[in-house]
Design a protein around this motif. Structure first.
Motif, PDB file in Angstrom:
ATOM      1  N   MET B   1      10.205   1.483   5.990  1.00 23.26           N
ATOM      2  CA  MET B   1       9.480   0.741   4.974  1.00 23.26           C
ATOM      3  C   MET B   1       8.881  -0.546   5.526  1.00 23.26           C
ATOM      4  O   MET B   1       7.882  -1.016   5.058  1.00 23.26           O
ATOM      5  CB  MET B   1      10.384   0.442   3.788  1.00 23.26           C
ATOM      6  CG  MET B   1      10.778   1.692   3.014  1.00 23.26           C
ATOM      7  SD  MET B   1      11.877   1.309   1.671  1.00 23.26           S
ATOM      8  CE  MET B   1      12.533   2.928   1.318  1.00 23.26           C
ATOM      9  N   ASN B  16       3.878   3.186   5.426  1.00 23.70           N
ATOM     10  CA  ASN B  16       5.169   3.859   5.273  1.00 23.70           C
ATOM     11  C   ASN B  16       5.164   5.164   6.080  1.00 23.70           C
ATOM     12  O   ASN B  16       4.287   5.387   6.927  1.00 23.70           O
ATOM     13  CB  ASN B  16       5.481   4.107   3.785  1.00 23.70           C
ATOM     14  CG  ASN B  16       4.485   5.042   3.128  1.00 23.70           C
ATOM     15  OD1 ASN B  16       3.635   5.628   3.808  1.00 23.70           O
ATOM     16  ND2 ASN B  16       4.574   5.195   1.817  1.00 23.70           N
ATOM     17  N   SER B  18       4.243   8.038   5.485  1.00 29.10           N
ATOM     18  CA  SER B  18       3.000   8.826   5.438  1.00 29.10           C
ATOM     19  C   SER B  18       1.781   7.972   5.771  1.00 29.10           C
ATOM     20  O   SER B  18       0.645   8.419   5.606  1.00 29.10           O
ATOM     21  CB  SER B  18       2.832   9.455   4.043  1.00 29.10           C
ATOM     22  OG  SER B  18       2.584   8.440   3.092  1.00 29.10           O
ATOM     23  N   LYS B  20       0.824   5.109   4.353  1.00 27.71           N
ATOM     24  CA  LYS B  20       0.200   4.350   3.254  1.00 27.71           C
ATOM     25  C   LYS B  20       0.680   2.904   3.268  1.00 27.71           C
ATOM     26  O   LYS B  20       1.885   2.647   3.316  1.00 27.71           O
ATOM     27  CB  LYS B  20       0.541   4.989   1.897  1.00 27.71           C
ATOM     28  CG  LYS B  20      -0.041   6.389   1.701  1.00 27.71           C
ATOM     29  CD  LYS B  20       0.270   6.905   0.298  1.00 27.71           C
ATOM     30  CE  LYS B  20      -0.286   8.297   0.104  1.00 27.71           C
ATOM     31  NZ  LYS B  20       0.446   9.349   0.865  1.00 27.71           N
ATOM     32  N   TYR B  22       0.907  -0.869   1.306  1.00 24.15           N
ATOM     33  CA  TYR B  22       1.168  -1.208  -0.102  1.00 24.15           C
ATOM     34  C   TYR B  22       1.106  -2.718  -0.258  1.00 24.15           C
ATOM     35  O   TYR B  22       1.585  -3.464   0.611  1.00 24.15           O
ATOM     36  CB  TYR B  22       2.557  -0.703  -0.519  1.00 24.15           C
ATOM     37  CG  TYR B  22       2.842  -0.930  -1.997  1.00 24.15           C
ATOM     38  CD1 TYR B  22       2.418  -0.004  -2.950  1.00 24.15           C
ATOM     39  CD2 TYR B  22       3.503  -2.082  -2.431  1.00 24.15           C
ATOM     40  CE1 TYR B  22       2.653  -0.226  -4.304  1.00 24.15           C
ATOM     41  CE2 TYR B  22       3.739  -2.293  -3.783  1.00 24.15           C
ATOM     42  CZ  TYR B  22       3.315  -1.365  -4.705  1.00 24.15           C
ATOM     43  OH  TYR B  22       3.532  -1.584  -6.046  1.00 24.15           O
ATOM     44  N   HIS B  50       8.090  -1.871  -3.500  1.00 26.53           N
ATOM     45  CA  HIS B  50       7.559  -1.103  -2.361  1.00 26.53           C
ATOM     46  C   HIS B  50       8.431   0.126  -2.100  1.00 26.53           C
ATOM     47  O   HIS B  50       7.925   1.236  -1.864  1.00 26.53           O
ATOM     48  CB  HIS B  50       7.498  -2.008  -1.121  1.00 26.53           C
ATOM     49  CG  HIS B  50       7.081  -1.278   0.113  1.00 26.53           C
ATOM     50  ND1 HIS B  50       7.853  -1.222   1.246  1.00 26.53           N
ATOM     51  CD2 HIS B  50       5.969  -0.537   0.376  1.00 26.53           C
ATOM     52  CE1 HIS B  50       7.246  -0.492   2.166  1.00 26.53           C
ATOM     53  NE2 HIS B  50       6.091  -0.073   1.661  1.00 26.53           N
ATOM     54  N   CYS B  54       7.466   4.125  -2.080  1.00 26.87           N
ATOM     55  CA  CYS B  54       7.743   5.055  -0.969  1.00 26.87           C
ATOM     56  C   CYS B  54       8.500   6.292  -1.464  1.00 26.87           C
ATOM     57  O   CYS B  54       8.252   7.408  -0.993  1.00 26.87           O
ATOM     58  CB  CYS B  54       8.542   4.339   0.128  1.00 26.87           C
ATOM     59  SG  CYS B  54       7.584   3.029   0.944  1.00 26.87           S
ATOM     60  N   ASP B  57       6.003   8.451  -3.167  1.00 27.73           N
ATOM     61  CA  ASP B  57       5.145   9.081  -2.153  1.00 27.73           C
ATOM     62  C   ASP B  57       5.881  10.237  -1.474  1.00 27.73           C
ATOM     63  O   ASP B  57       5.362  11.370  -1.383  1.00 27.73           O
ATOM     64  CB  ASP B  57       4.740   8.005  -1.143  1.00 27.73           C
ATOM     65  CG  ASP B  57       3.769   8.532  -0.088  1.00 27.73           C
ATOM     66  OD1 ASP B  57       3.024   9.488  -0.385  1.00 27.73           O
ATOM     67  OD2 ASP B  57       3.765   7.982   1.037  1.00 27.73           O
ATOM     68  N   ALA B  58       7.126   9.972  -1.050  1.00 21.64           N
ATOM     69  CA  ALA B  58       7.898  11.010  -0.346  1.00 21.64           C
ATOM     70  C   ALA B  58       8.224  12.186  -1.265  1.00 21.64           C
ATOM     71  O   ALA B  58       8.280  13.331  -0.823  1.00 21.64           O
ATOM     72  CB  ALA B  58       9.183  10.394   0.202  1.00 21.64           C
TER      73      ALA B  58
END
Lengths: 398, 142
Positions: B1, B16, B18, B20, B22, B50, B54, B57-58
């Motif tokens: 992170m 992160n 992937s 991305k 933030y 944040h 994540c 997103d994951a």
């Protein structure tokens, strides 16, 4: 306040009381009809000492508000006798055994998410993500029968339903507030649907004695005027002393209420009230309630007038629940409040715990003949029917 | 992170897993911007914000329009200063622009700040939220 509770285990989405039947939608979206007479008979058989309360609360709820009953319970000793009967009712609830039969109608609705459910003028209405569906039920048979399928009435996502004076009103979020004069609804062909849009946004709507309040958000109410006309034939519900008046128009006049309510409250409680902290606004037929994030709530008497802004009168400030209000509904005796973790009844400054459980749906039936003071709560464990008795005998209809 | 860098609009977190990035916007915190009424609560700091992004997103908590949605601890944790338990990370088609997010309350927002019904139903079926919370979101109660 005294309560008596019935519990029906099962996997349900919602439950409604109508014409002596508990009509529950299962998670498979079938409809189960439970006869309250059968339920009361089972209580009388299993717990004879609870027969009095079972009859009074769940079969003849209308007796509680009859002039005779009110007269007979004016004395403290009469009330005490009823309270002693309540004490004999099983606590925390009487669980309906599986032997009590029900009729299940496997009439599937073409949706996987039921958002609201409503029975009015003999029809079942289901609001869903895919639109509004309805079906005309034959209530005159020994067991009510449903047609083979529900009819789709419109496509807009329908999250809240209400009805009175022959009209059904559907809140459809950003698609608006729809209404239809259902007394004139003669057949179920889609081309005959007459839905009009009264406002451009709605999350719910609630009736006043002579008007309807549309909530554009949880805290943004508009009062919509209603114009009535005489019905050609009697309505199944709403038989009152006004005769068969039905809605002819909604929203020809509209009054934004937020600022009116704010200024009325501020003029009475300038030190307590912070308009930025309003969390939820709700109304019964006569009273508007405003709940704040800092745990206050305010009650204002409200009366819609035929022309011009409504008549508002500050009524009371109460210390509220220290939690969010998720939904509110009126009973004849007060209001039922759904919060994050439980369901409460509130009247005259007194909070009564109705159910210690998270609710999926909470319903009241203040205008139904036989279920004025019954609350239906659907949870993940099943349906609870909670009957109320005002042991103070001081509460006035809200 | 990873850590963050202080920038003019907020705290910028590095890419992160992937890739991305933030930004925790000041506008959605503290006195923030009067334009935005929804703000993260103080107890749920920028690092939590944040981390939640994540997780979303994951877990691919993304709807058909590209928005990410999230709850913390199955929705039992309050993340917004008005009691919100749900948040939105609006779709971001430009990889050079960091993602951001804010708490949402379906009871108070327009429909586009509410997760789609089928998305919530997917959450329910995969156990992210229980049936009660799913219905409360779909019925615009919270």
């Amino acid at each position: 306040m005294r309560t008596a509770t019935l519990y029906i285990p099962g996997d349900f989405e919602d439950a409604y009381l109508y014409m002596g039947w508990l009509v529950a939608i299962t998670s498979e979206r079938s409809f189960r009809f439970y006869d309250l007479d059968d339920i009361v008979a089972e209580i009388c058989k299993q717990v004879p000492s609870s027969a009095y309360i079972a009859e009074l609360i769940f079969r003849h709820n209308e007796w509680l508000t009859s002039a005779q009953f009110v007269s007979l319970t004016r004395t403290g000793s009469a009330v005490q006798e009823i309270v002693s009967q309540f004490n004999l009712f099983p606590k925390p609830h009487f669980q309906i055994p599986s032997e009590v039969g029900f009729k299940e109608h496997d009439v599937r609705i073409d949706t996987n998410v039921v958002l609201d459910y409503f029975i009015y003028n003999r029809q079942i209405y289901v609001g869903s993500k895919g639109g509004l569906f309805s079906a005309l039920v034959d209530w005159d048979e020994d067991v009510p029968s449903l047609p083979a399928r529900f009819h789709k009435r419109f496509d807009a996502r329908c999250i809240n339903l209400t009805g009175r004076f022959g009209a059904v009103v559907a809140s459809c979020g950003d698609d608006g507030l729809f209404w239809s004069a259902e007394d004139a609804y003669r057949d179920l062909e889609p081309e005959n649907n007459q839905w009009e849009v009264a406002e451009d946004k709605s999350v719910r709507a609630r009736w006043l004695s002579n008007g309807i309040i549309n909530y554009k958000t949880a805290i943004d109410p508009n009062l919509l005027g209603i114009r009535k006309t005489r019905s050609r034939e009697p309505l199944a519900d709403d038989q009152d002393d006004q005769g068969n008046l039905v809605v002819a128009a909604i929203g020809e006049e509209r009054t934004p209420l937020q600022q009116l309510l704010m200024s009325e409250i501020r003029s009475h409680t300038p030190d307590v009230f912070d308009a930025d902290l309003i969390q939820y606004i709700f109304n019964s037929d006569k009273v508007v309630f405003i709940f704040t994030f800092d745990g206050h709530f305010f009650a204002l008497d409200m009366k819609a007038r035929k022309v011009g802004p409504p008549q508002l009168r500050f009524n009371h400030t109460y210390k509220g629940a220290d939690t969010r209000i998720l939904s509110a509904a009126a009973t004849k005796l007060g209001v039922v409040l759904e919060t994050d973790h439980r369901v409460w009844h509130f009247a005259n400054g007194e909070w009564t715990r109705v159910l210690d459980s998270r609710a999926i749906s909470v319903r009241t039936f203040p205008n139904a003949k036989n279920s004025h003071n019954i609350i239906s709560v659907t949870t993940e464990d099943g349906v609870y029917l909670v009957g109320l008795f005002d042991d103070t005998r001081r509460l006035v209809t809200m | 992170m990873g850590g963050y860098t202080v920038v003019i609009d907020g705290l910028l977190f590095a890419g992160n897993a992937s890739g991305k990035t933030y930004i925790s916007l000041y506008a959605h915190r503290g006195s923030g911007s009067p334009r935005y009424k929804s703000k993260w609560c103080q107890a749920f700091g920028p690092a939590n914000e944040h981390a939640l992004f994540c997780v979303a997103d994951a877990s691919v908590w993304q709807d058909a329009a590209g928005h990410f949605w999230a709850v913390h601890n199955s929705g039992s944790t309050i993340i917004g200063e008005r009691g919100e338990i749900l948040c939105k990370f609006p779709a971001n088609g430009n990889p050079s622009v960091p993602w951001h997010g804010y708490p949402v309350s379906p009871a108070s927002e327009r429909d586009n700040d509410c997760p789609p019904d089928d998305f919530v139903e997917g959450w329910r079926q995969s156990g992210v939220v229980d049936k009660t919370l799913a219905r409360r979101i779909q019925k615009r109660k919270i």
